[in-house]
Design an enzyme around this catalytic site. Structure first.
Site, short mmCIF file in Angstrom:
data_model
loop_
_atom_site.label_atom_id
_atom_site.label_comp_id
_atom_site.label_asym_id
_atom_site.label_seq_id
_atom_site.Cartn_x
_atom_site.Cartn_y
_atom_site.Cartn_z
N SER A 96 0.85 -1.18 0.00
CA SER A 96 0.00 0.00 0.00
C SER A 96 0.88 1.23 0.00
O SER A 96 2.02 1.19 0.50
CB SER A 96 -0.88 0.00 1.26
OG SER A 96 -1.47 1.26 1.47
N TYR A 102 -1.65 -0.34 10.56
CA TYR A 102 -1.69 -0.73 9.15
C TYR A 102 -0.44 -0.23 8.42
O TYR A 102 0.20 -0.98 7.68
CB TYR A 102 -2.96 -0.18 8.50
CG TYR A 102 -3.09 -0.50 7.03
CD1 TYR A 102 -3.46 -1.77 6.62
CD2 TYR A 102 -2.85 0.48 6.07
CE1 TYR A 102 -3.59 -2.07 5.27
CE2 TYR A 102 -2.98 0.19 4.72
CZ TYR A 102 -3.35 -1.08 4.33
OH TYR A 102 -3.46 -1.38 2.99
#
Length: 194
Positions: free
Chosen positions: A144, A157
């Site tokens: 990501s 995250y």
């Protein structure tokens, strides 16, 4: 690359990125092993992939946050998908929440799915990939943009995706003198879709 001779495992195949990858590879005629947590979603995706031209589609429903789930996936590869030459570590989870409001269980699950599971699966499948005599093996870790920047509300995250990015980089360097190629792909991040 001739995808019609490839045998590709996609973890988290029934999610947004996983489904897009499965469809694109099916259109190239690849042999696919689709992993996810929900058998019904996998069955639907498998049918779509066959219609799009996949040579073969198998599914495996398993929760990668557990040792038993990871063992189920590894067993499926060993029994039904032995020519594996490509591993796409795509399974992931996120949680938008201030760090001090996350429970220890939430943090542990996120780290297990996003970093522990891909590392352990990679280690377990590495001998099979390296011993493949028909195709140069590939490991693709889906990350990501949040693996390169710290974003408020996504601290755990971000940490997990940064760890996956550096794992990929280090592994690529470790195996630079072999046919194995390790790559990390960081799609632009929509905080609501991971």
């Amino acid at each position: 690359m001739h995808f019609n001779t490839r045998h590709i495992l996609i973890t988290g195949a029934s999610g947004g990125i996983g489904t897009a990858l499965a469809h694109a590879l099916a259109e190239k005629g690849a042999n696919l092993l689709l992993h996810g947590r929900k058998e019904s979603a996998l069955a639907t995706l498998a049918s779509e992939c066959l219609q799009k031209g996949a040579a073969q589609v198998l599914t495996c429903a398993a929760d990668l946050s557990t040792a038993d789930g990871r063992a189920t996936l590894l067993s499926t590869v060993a029994e039904d998908f032995t020519p594996l030459d490509t591993l796409i570590n795509n399974a992931g989870t996120s949680c938008f929440q201030l760090f001090d409001q996350q429970s220890p269980d939430q943090i542990e699950r996120l780290l297990t799915v996003n970093i522990h599971a891909p590392i352990l699966l990679t280690q377990a499948l590495l001998p099979r990939l390296l011993n493949n005599q028909t195709q140069p093996p590939v490991i693709l870790n889906i990350g990501s943009a949040f693996g390169a920047i710290g974003f408020p509300g996504y601290s755990t995250y971000c940490a997990s995706k940064a760890a996956l990015r550096l794992f990929s980089e280090a592994l690529s360097r470790e195996y630079a003198d072999t046919p194995l190629r390790v790559q990390y792909l960081a799609p632009p991040c929509d905080p609501h879709v991971t």
